[in-house]
Motif scaffolding. Structure first.
Motif, PDB file in Angstrom:
ATOM      1  N   ASP A  86      -3.962   4.547   6.475  1.00 43.29           N
ATOM      2  CA  ASP A  86      -4.091   4.108   7.867  1.00 43.29           C
ATOM      3  C   ASP A  86      -2.949   4.647   8.728  1.00 43.29           C
ATOM      4  N   TYR A 134       7.633  -2.809   7.456  1.00 41.62           N
ATOM      5  CA  TYR A 134       7.444  -1.785   6.433  1.00 41.62           C
ATOM      6  C   TYR A 134       8.348  -0.592   6.725  1.00 41.62           C
ATOM      7  N   ARG A 161       6.749  -2.163   1.565  1.00 39.68           N
ATOM      8  CA  ARG A 161       6.495  -3.415   2.268  1.00 39.68           C
ATOM      9  C   ARG A 161       6.922  -4.548   1.339  1.00 39.68           C
ATOM     10  N   ASP A 206      -4.847  -3.750  -7.784  1.00 42.49           N
ATOM     11  CA  ASP A 206      -5.243  -4.213  -6.459  1.00 42.49           C
ATOM     12  C   ASP A 206      -4.112  -4.063  -5.444  1.00 42.49           C
ATOM     13  N   GLY A 207      -2.895  -4.399  -5.845  1.00 36.08           N
ATOM     14  CA  GLY A 207      -1.755  -4.235  -4.952  1.00 36.08           C
ATOM     15  C   GLY A 207      -1.496  -2.782  -4.621  1.00 36.08           C
ATOM     16  N   ARG A 208      -1.639  -1.911  -5.634  1.00 40.53           N
ATOM     17  CA  ARG A 208      -1.451  -0.474  -5.408  1.00 40.53           C
ATOM     18  C   ARG A 208      -2.482   0.033  -4.417  1.00 40.53           C
ATOM     19  N   LEU A 209      -3.734  -0.377  -4.574  1.00 39.33           N
ATOM     20  CA  LEU A 209      -4.788   0.084  -3.663  1.00 39.33           C
ATOM     21  C   LEU A 209      -4.571  -0.433  -2.243  1.00 39.33           C
ATOM     22  N   GLU A 210      -4.058  -1.642  -2.108  1.00 40.68           N
ATOM     23  CA  GLU A 210      -3.780  -2.186  -0.775  1.00 40.68           C
ATOM     24  C   GLU A 210      -2.673  -1.382  -0.089  1.00 40.68           C
ATOM     25  N   LEU A 211      -1.607  -1.071  -0.818  1.00 37.43           N
ATOM     26  CA  LEU A 211      -0.540  -0.257  -0.254  1.00 37.43           C
ATOM     27  C   LEU A 211      -1.029   1.158   0.056  1.00 37.43           C
ATOM     28  N   TYR A 212      -1.847   1.711  -0.821  1.00 35.40           N
ATOM     29  CA  TYR A 212      -2.407   3.050  -0.629  1.00 35.40           C
ATOM     30  C   TYR A 212      -3.255   3.089   0.648  1.00 35.40           C
ATOM     31  N   GLU A 213      -4.017   2.035   0.875  1.00 30.05           N
ATOM     32  CA  GLU A 213      -4.822   1.952   2.095  1.00 30.05           C
ATOM     33  C   GLU A 213      -3.921   1.924   3.331  1.00 30.05           C
ATOM     34  N   SER A 214      -2.823   1.211   3.266  1.00 29.51           N
ATOM     35  CA  SER A 214      -1.877   1.174   4.389  1.00 29.51           C
ATOM     36  C   SER A 214      -1.302   2.559   4.663  1.00 29.51           C
TER      37      SER A 214
END
Length: 114
Positions: free
Chosen positions: A98, A21, A44, A87-95
């Motif tokens: 973190d 990433y 990513r 869903d993809g946006r939220l996954e990247l946002y979570e990364s």
């Protein structure tokens, strides 16, 4: 583990895996905006997310940009609000969240208004 860099020679020689990433932050940028802009970019694979952090004290919500670089290498179509990419946006946002928690220097005084 405060060092965010990677030994590129070791990566090139296969000694350590390359990071999968790219991440960058801008704080108090975007002059002449008031309040100053706080943004984070995370990429990513074929997706790039840019988060324009909001200001809850002023009622300014977070917003952003999301690009599928395989289909849109010039970043012309912002998919942030497209429900198919939620869903993809939220996954990247979570990364992004973190990474910010992992690398935030908690010894520095907080000077931002948020």
């Amino acid at each position: 583990d405060r060092d965010q860099g990677i030994d590129l020679i070791a990566v090139a020689n296969g000694g350590i895996p390359a990071r999968r990433y790219a991440w960058s932050e801008y704080r108090n940028s975007g002059y002449p905006y008031d309040p100053p802009a706080h943004t984070t970019m995370f990429r990513r694979a074929d997706y790039k997310l840019v988060v324009w952090h909001g200001d809850p004290d002023r009622g300014v919500p977070a917003t952003g940009e999301l690009y599928n670089l395989a289909d849109d290498p010039d970043e012309l179509v912002n998919l942030w609000d497209d429900p198919r990419y939620r869903d993809g946006r939220l996954e990247l946002y979570e990364s992004v969240s973190d990474l910010q928690m992992k690398h935030e220097d908690r010894h520095q005084p907080r000077v931002a208004p948020w």
